[in-house]
Design an enzyme around this catalytic site. Sequence first.
Site, PDB file in Angstrom:
ATOM      1  NE  ARG A  46      -2.847   0.415   3.370  1.00 23.05           N
ATOM      2  CZ  ARG A  46      -2.089   0.562   4.455  1.00 23.05           C
ATOM      3  NH1 ARG A  46      -1.328   1.624   4.621  1.00 23.05           N
ATOM      4  NH2 ARG A  46      -2.108  -0.366   5.395  1.00 23.05           N
ATOM      5  CE1 TYR A  98     -16.928  12.318 -15.270  1.00 24.30           C
ATOM      6  CE2 TYR A  98     -16.392  12.259 -12.945  1.00 24.30           C
ATOM      7  CZ  TYR A  98     -16.761  11.610 -14.102  1.00 24.30           C
ATOM      8  OH  TYR A  98     -16.976  10.259 -14.078  1.00 24.30           O
ATOM      9  CG  ASP A 170     -10.212  17.154 -13.903  1.00 25.52           C
ATOM     10  OD1 ASP A 170      -9.475  16.630 -14.764  1.00 25.52           O
ATOM     11  OD2 ASP A 170     -11.237  16.607 -13.453  1.00 25.52           O
ATOM     12  CE  LYS A 195     -12.897   9.167 -17.773  1.00 26.33           C
ATOM     13  NZ  LYS A 195     -13.247  10.373 -17.009  1.00 26.33           N
TER      14      LYS A 195
END
Length: 379
Positions: A46, A98, A170, A195
């Site tokens: 992690r 978004y 973003d 994306k």
Amino acid sequence: MKLGTKLIHAGVEPDPSTGAIMTPIFQTSTYVQAAPGDHKGYEYARTQNPTRDALQKALAAIENGNHGICFGSGLAATDAIMKLLAPGDEVVASSDLYGGTFRIFTKVFAKYGIRFQFVDLQDAAQLKQYLNAATKLVWIETPTNPMLNIIDIAACSAIAREKGVLLAVDNTFASPYLQNPLDLGADIVVHSATKYLGGHSDVVHGAVIVKDDALAQQLAFIQNSCGAVPGPQDCFLVLRGIKTLHVRMQRHCENGEAVARFLRAHPKVDKVYWCGFEDHPNHGIAKKQMRGFGGMISFTLKDDSMDAALRVLSGTRLFSLAESLGGVESLIGHPASMTHASIPREERLKNGLTDSLIRLSVGIEDVEDLVADLKKAIG
Ligand SMILES: *Cc1c(COP(=O)(O)O)cnc(C)c1O
């Protein structure tokens, strides 16, 4: 080093144990220590993973930052940034966001006492009047989703900096190929690597990139403490996607322009939203801060009924009806019922997001075939 070279080489070294040119997928949860505390820099997966490390270095390099911090999705990256804040803090966000970002702000973090103001920032000077002593973060997306508005990153940065407020951008729609917000004064860049960075519609992944060491340390602390880390296979896929970003984006831009101009000339099409048009309201800013205009386009039909839009949405064959964007294949979507369904209708309409708005993610197929597909579906 220029961008194309960085995209292929940054962060990646031949594997020291075998010489493998591709970063191995370190599918392991832990690392053996020779004695307590005597290890090779890796203790538990992690906290650290070599595949993730390579990707984080690559992301930092291609956004001209110093640190990349990866997450299991774009929204997990946004979640980590919001956890820098405390109850009572305020965020000013651009209004055309978004849908999932709007949802995590208003439905998750508002509950923890963080206040949000959503403001049309197409005129960046507007920002000033919304900043007060409690404001800690300005959040913008540019080009915006799905209206393809452009916000002046350098102008927002100058205003935020003067007040000591962080600016997060973003950069999912533009990708580092078209725009580098850190060079324009932003403090934080966030990506849905699902994306354009991944680019092949085969992975969900998110990233944050910053220059500042202390900010990176806080984000790495949140990454490890909250644990929304990506798996090594997903990191490998994003690392592989990044290597062809420049070649793909070049074609996305060419095809995007051809499709935008075809739509604009079509008698049944009403408005076409694409920031490359010379008469786009913020084309000048787009030209100043971007190196191209991308393959995202929204449009409406002269017949603005939902039925007419639905006929186009189900009439294409090459443009697949699906959420998401930025893959090699073309997609068509209906923001009002799909990506932006989590935004209340009145809020959507305020931003011009009507029920008949259609959004395209133009892929890298042969553009003649894409245009023919749209021609047939629009009729
Ligand atoms: C998809 C998307 C996100 C969310 O990313 P996920 O990887 O789906 O969590 C955030 N911002 C923009 C602009 C997006 O398109």
